[in-house]
Design a protein around this motif. Structure first.
Motif, mmCIF file in Angstrom:
data_model
loop_
_atom_site.group_PDB
_atom_site.id
_atom_site.type_symbol
_atom_site.label_atom_id
_atom_site.label_comp_id
_atom_site.label_asym_id
_atom_site.label_seq_id
_atom_site.Cartn_x
_atom_site.Cartn_y
_atom_site.Cartn_z
ATOM 1 N N GLU A 47 -54.617 -120.066 -35.883
ATOM 2 C CA GLU A 47 -53.134 -120.159 -35.662
ATOM 3 C C GLU A 47 -52.662 -119.945 -34.068
ATOM 4 O O GLU A 47 -53.630 -119.593 -33.135
ATOM 5 N N SER A 48 -51.786 -120.920 -33.609
ATOM 6 C CA SER A 48 -51.442 -120.815 -32.253
ATOM 7 C C SER A 48 -49.937 -120.767 -32.059
ATOM 8 O O SER A 48 -49.273 -120.860 -32.724
ATOM 9 N N TYR A 49 -49.695 -120.347 -30.856
ATOM 10 C CA TYR A 49 -48.417 -119.805 -30.399
ATOM 11 C C TYR A 49 -48.430 -119.942 -28.745
ATOM 12 O O TYR A 49 -49.362 -118.949 -28.529
ATOM 13 N N GLY A 50 -47.508 -120.366 -28.228
ATOM 14 C CA GLY A 50 -47.296 -119.878 -26.577
ATOM 15 C C GLY A 50 -48.460 -120.259 -26.090
ATOM 16 O O GLY A 50 -48.639 -119.710 -24.826
ATOM 17 N N GLY A 51 -49.434 -121.053 -26.349
ATOM 18 C CA GLY A 51 -50.564 -121.338 -25.359
ATOM 19 C C GLY A 51 -51.766 -120.394 -25.954
ATOM 20 O O GLY A 51 -52.682 -120.735 -24.996
ATOM 21 N N VAL A 52 -51.739 -119.852 -26.772
ATOM 22 C CA VAL A 52 -52.855 -118.961 -27.222
ATOM 23 C C VAL A 52 -53.382 -119.302 -28.739
ATOM 24 O O VAL A 52 -52.390 -119.530 -29.815
ATOM 25 N N ASP A 53 -54.588 -119.457 -28.934
ATOM 26 C CA ASP A 53 -55.293 -119.650 -30.358
ATOM 27 C C ASP A 53 -55.667 -118.517 -30.781
ATOM 28 O O ASP A 53 -56.381 -117.696 -29.899
ATOM 29 N N VAL A 54 -55.776 -118.012 -31.857
ATOM 30 C CA VAL A 54 -56.116 -116.978 -32.841
ATOM 31 C C VAL A 54 -56.648 -117.286 -33.948
ATOM 32 O O VAL A 54 -56.150 -118.013 -34.712
ATOM 33 N N GLN A 55 -57.730 -116.621 -34.620
ATOM 34 C CA GLN A 55 -58.113 -116.836 -35.883
ATOM 35 C C GLN A 55 -57.934 -115.685 -36.852
ATOM 36 O O GLN A 55 -58.040 -114.436 -36.325
ATOM 37 N N VAL A 56 -57.456 -116.212 -38.164
ATOM 38 C CA VAL A 56 -56.874 -114.974 -39.010
ATOM 39 C C VAL A 56 -57.818 -115.667 -40.513
ATOM 40 O O VAL A 56 -58.079 -116.923 -40.415
ATOM 41 N N PRO A 57 -57.758 -114.631 -41.182
ATOM 42 C CA PRO A 57 -58.401 -115.064 -42.581
ATOM 43 C C PRO A 57 -57.334 -116.089 -43.401
ATOM 44 O O PRO A 57 -56.067 -116.061 -43.115
ATOM 45 N N ASP A 58 -58.170 -117.119 -44.189
ATOM 46 C CA ASP A 58 -57.124 -118.048 -44.587
ATOM 47 C C ASP A 58 -56.185 -117.498 -45.521
ATOM 48 O O ASP A 58 -55.035 -118.251 -45.554
ATOM 49 N N GLU A 59 -56.233 -116.226 -46.091
ATOM 50 C CA GLU A 59 -55.274 -115.924 -47.315
ATOM 51 C C GLU A 59 -54.204 -115.261 -46.615
ATOM 52 O O GLU A 59 -53.085 -114.830 -47.327
ATOM 53 N N TRP A 60 -54.043 -115.093 -45.294
ATOM 54 C CA TRP A 60 -52.953 -114.546 -44.594
ATOM 55 C C TRP A 60 -51.597 -115.404 -44.686
ATOM 56 O O TRP A 60 -52.081 -116.652 -44.341
ATOM 57 N N GLY A 61 -50.581 -114.873 -44.942
ATOM 58 C CA GLY A 61 -49.290 -115.647 -45.027
ATOM 59 C C GLY A 61 -48.496 -115.865 -43.641
ATOM 60 O O GLY A 61 -49.137 -115.791 -42.513
ATOM 61 N N HIS A 62 -47.339 -115.773 -43.404
ATOM 62 C CA HIS A 62 -46.665 -116.074 -42.461
ATOM 63 C C HIS A 62 -45.215 -115.179 -42.571
ATOM 64 O O HIS A 62 -44.634 -115.476 -43.681
ATOM 65 N N GLY A 63 -44.857 -114.564 -41.353
ATOM 66 C CA GLY A 63 -43.763 -113.605 -41.360
ATOM 67 C C GLY A 63 -42.953 -113.946 -40.066
ATOM 68 O O GLY A 63 -43.192 -114.626 -39.331
ATOM 69 N N THR A 64 -42.288 -112.679 -39.772
ATOM 70 C CA THR A 64 -41.673 -112.493 -38.403
ATOM 71 C C THR A 64 -41.968 -111.475 -37.732
ATOM 72 O O THR A 64 -42.389 -110.367 -37.823
ATOM 73 N N THR A 65 -42.134 -111.753 -36.255
ATOM 74 C CA THR A 65 -42.626 -110.551 -35.487
ATOM 75 C C THR A 65 -41.425 -109.630 -35.148
ATOM 76 O O THR A 65 -40.313 -110.197 -35.110
ATOM 77 N N GLY A 66 -41.851 -108.394 -35.239
ATOM 78 C CA GLY A 66 -40.626 -107.360 -34.676
ATOM 79 C C GLY A 66 -39.868 -107.090 -36.149
ATOM 80 O O GLY A 66 -38.720 -106.461 -35.834
ATOM 81 N N THR A 67 -40.322 -107.344 -37.454
ATOM 82 C CA THR A 67 -39.614 -106.613 -38.359
ATOM 83 C C THR A 67 -39.422 -105.338 -38.554
ATOM 84 O O THR A 67 -40.365 -104.331 -38.092
ATOM 85 N N PRO A 68 -38.069 -104.698 -38.715
ATOM 86 C CA PRO A 68 -38.052 -103.260 -38.441
ATOM 87 C C PRO A 68 -38.920 -102.621 -39.705
ATOM 88 O O PRO A 68 -38.970 -103.198 -40.843
#
Length: 321
Positions: A47-68
């Protein structure tokens, strides 16, 4: 001369110690050169964002940072990768994390947390590291997995097949077009691979370190499916609805760059979808309209848009999304 030598040795030792500190916490030193990400481990993805790459398990989905924490129901029930986006502005009383039964593990890009480790009940731990200027927070009850995710973080490449350039004509305005290739896009069967780069166009979404919001390297089969969907779209532009917003925001906050590689060259497609005007897919030779088939492949996973004008959202709804 002896004094100079002692100073030099001390400086080298200090630099080495600094490198060791960064390595120990899974970070690159701030001046480390970006490198093309190697293939992910089996069962994991980049996964990539803002100039950084990070590995996560394939089964992880997608959401929003800072969710209350008091609104866990708006996020996936399974582990997910969060990017900054629109969240409810609400003050939550009580714990800083959801109740135990409502928790999902996550990686948050660009979180507001300070670097460090915070423990919670039930064996859950929230750990934040600063990598290449981007705060990364992992919340999990699996210490091995949490450490593996954070230790994989690295500066993202900006060139090569896995890279998204941080400066590109697609960022300069709605009149920019790709350099046309003879005959336009290749036939789907000639495609070798492709890369999707999603960019922030405005400061509202732009990460502090790079305009890249997400990046995906597609396999040959995935790339061919995308090219087939793009070339099948009717010529023209739109759908547009310029009367639905003011001119200052007509072209939206984000844009997608599709890099298509065949045996001879790299072809570019600019995909505009996030405002109320100027929508379409442009390969420098042909303008094409946004279609459900194309958007389903282009705006999925890590490339799901932060927000959409209603007329483009309607196109995606036609595809059942």
């Amino acid at each position: 001369m002896k004094t100079w030598s002692r100073v030099t040795v001390a400086a080298v030792a200090a630099a080495a110690a600094l490198f060791v500190v960064f390595a120990a916490v899974g970070q690159q030193p701030p001046d480390a050169s970006p490198e093309e990400a190697p293939p992910p481990a089996a069962g994991w993805r980049w996964e990539s964002y803002g100039g950084v790459d990070v590995q996560v398990p394939d089964e992880w989905g997608h959401g929003t940072t800072g969710t209350p924490p008091c609104l866990p129901s708006i996020e996936p029930d399974t582990p997910y990768v969060g990017r900054p986006g629109a969240v409810e502005s609400i003050g939550c009383m009580g714990p800083s994390v959801p109740e135990l039964a409502d928790r999902s593990a996550y990686l948050w890009f660009d979180s507001s947390a300070k670097p460090g480790v915070h423990t919670h009940d039930g064996g859950w731990v929230e750990e934040t590291r600063l990598v290449a200027g981007v705060p990364l927070t992992v919340f999990s009850d699996d210490a091995t997995e949490r450490t593996r995710i954070l230790n994989s973080a690295r500066r993202a490449a900006t060139d090569g097949e896995a890279g998204c350039p941080t400066e590109h004509p697609v960022l300069t305005g709605p009149d920019a077009r790709p350099t046309p290739a003879p005959g336009g896009l290749p036939e789907a069967g000639e495609v070798r691979s492709a890369t999707l780069c999603r960019y922030a166009l405005t400061d509202v979404l732009r990460p502090r370190t790079s305009p890249v919001l997400s990046r995906t390297v597609l396999s040959a089969d995935e790339a061919r499916a995308v090219v087939a969907a793009v070339t099948a779209a009717p010529q023209g532009e739109g759908p547009n609805q310029p009367e639905s917003c003011i001119p200052e925001v007509a072209y939206g906050d984000e844009v997608l760059l599709l890099l298509v590689r065949d045996s001879a060259r790299t072809h570019e497609v600019f995909v505009r979808y996030s405002g109320c005007d100027g929508h379409g897919m442009d390969d420098g030779t042909t303008h094409r309209r946004l279609t459900p088939d194309a958007l389903t492949l282009l705006l999925s996973g890590s490339h799901r848009p932060t927000a959409l004008n209603g007329i483009v959202a309607d196109v995606l709804r036609e595809a059942g999304r």
